[in-house]
Design an enzyme around this catalytic site. Sequence first.
Site, PDB file in Angstrom:
ATOM      1  N   ASN A 101       1.972   5.652 -12.053  1.00 19.94           N
ATOM      2  CA  ASN A 101       2.775   6.638 -11.348  1.00 19.94           C
ATOM      3  C   ASN A 101       4.304   6.237 -11.631  1.00 19.94           C
ATOM      4  O   ASN A 101       4.818   5.695 -10.844  1.00 19.94           O
ATOM      5  CB  ASN A 101       2.638   6.644  -9.650  1.00 19.94           C
ATOM      6  CG  ASN A 101       2.586   5.018  -9.210  1.00 19.94           C
ATOM      7  OD1 ASN A 101       2.442   4.076 -10.009  1.00 19.94           O
ATOM      8  ND2 ASN A 101       2.776   4.910  -7.698  1.00 19.94           N
ATOM      9  N   ASP A 323      -1.448  -5.199  -5.476  1.00 22.54           N
ATOM     10  CA  ASP A 323      -0.736  -3.803  -5.264  1.00 22.54           C
ATOM     11  C   ASP A 323       0.767  -4.036  -5.375  1.00 22.54           C
ATOM     12  O   ASP A 323       1.382  -3.635  -4.509  1.00 22.54           O
ATOM     13  CB  ASP A 323      -1.429  -3.287  -4.111  1.00 22.54           C
ATOM     14  CG  ASP A 323      -0.883  -1.737  -4.098  1.00 22.54           C
ATOM     15  OD1 ASP A 323      -0.059  -1.299  -5.231  1.00 22.54           O
ATOM     16  OD2 ASP A 323      -1.149  -1.036  -2.886  1.00 22.54           O
TER      17      ASP A 323
END
Length: 452
Positions: A101, A323
């Site tokens: 992303n 993450d």
Amino acid sequence: MTDNGPLVIRGGRVLDPSQRLDRIADVVIENGLVAAIDPPDGQLPLGSPTVVDASGLVVTPGFVDIHAHLRVPGFEYKEDTASGTRAAAAGGFTTVCAMPNTDPVIDSRSVLEYVLEQAAAEAVVRVHVLAAISMGQAGEQLVEMGDLSDAGAIGFTDDGIPVASAKLMRHALEYAAQLGRPISNHAEDRALTAGTTMHEGKISTRLGLPGTPRQAEEIMLARDLLLAELTGGRYHCIHVTSGGSVDFIRRAKDRGADVTAEVSPHHLTLTDDLVAGRTEPVSAALAPYDANTKVAPPLREQRDCDALLAALRDGTIDCIATDHAPHALHDKDLEFANAAVGFTGLETALPLVLTLVHDGRLDLVEAVRCLTVEPARCYELPGGTLQPGQPADVTVFDPDEEFVVEPSLLLSKGKNTPLAGMPMHGVVHRTFVDGVEVFNRASLEPVGARAG
């Protein structure tokens, strides 16, 4: 150290779950490979090898992070390949997998090749890349999966944006299955999360913040698991946060679906109470509504943490992944509703996981397994082992050494952490990739780029 000459890491507690190895031993490295564990004296490298004294420390395979945001291309003001991989080395990670992303999205061969070229030029650890599922992460048209797989994509995900279309997700699983690549989805039903900022519960009600129910994750994850079962495709569950999600994953695995799952250190150990602030210890004071506590999926409740830990221990959840989501100060220095979501995570992952070890809730061997061999297995990556003949990716750390989290000392560009000022345990002393030292705590800087 800038070459991969003979090296002996001496006298540490060598802990390698891939070999069920846990004992005081020497690790011998030659030509960038693990040559032997505790060989007879006569089999030490010829000449004068470099000797690293690891007495009193733990020596493990280099950690493998299969979920990190390196922000390249397009968001280099948040992180770049050099800073992100330096942070990885400082956290004991020798492999990181970058999410797509970015801007532009990693949805074409040209963008993927650019990211890999940047990694070859600037990274101090190994970098693998996941490509998007859909063009521009718009959820409408599949990327050219075969071309991207050939170019080096290890899997596909629109992480950050859920794939809303069940039809598109089915097709993605079918195509990826032919390539032997896993599919991941940001499991979130956005009809239930529009305008929300944290977990829906007692804390959100008290703070007056709109909350995200667990069911927003569980509904979409259940759909995806059914589609994985239908298609026979490989599905990897990313950043699982809910006890209900654990139940769905467990049932899918019991039915034989090809499913793996990860949990982040912060979802294992932190709760939505943090959004309400923290007053103790004094040095770790955190005001309510601090945007550094805002993450997606959100921090949930203690019962979710307990369910996630139980699932990690019984194998329902396979591994831990950071993450890592670095942001610039101006991304976070906003009202809670408008602030960006995410924590910086590479340099605090080990200390967070070790809080469970020091509490007696997780064995150190289990913790290392979930940071090494298990994440490597999820994407069929090299690494995660000290087997002789394998690349000498090694982490040396002290699980008991105490420190206080100081964001300004983080090597990541992202200083966004809710742990600022918190006393923690677990300090990485040295990190090696291909037998080359890429981090040494004594200097607080990487000391060389890896060969090749």
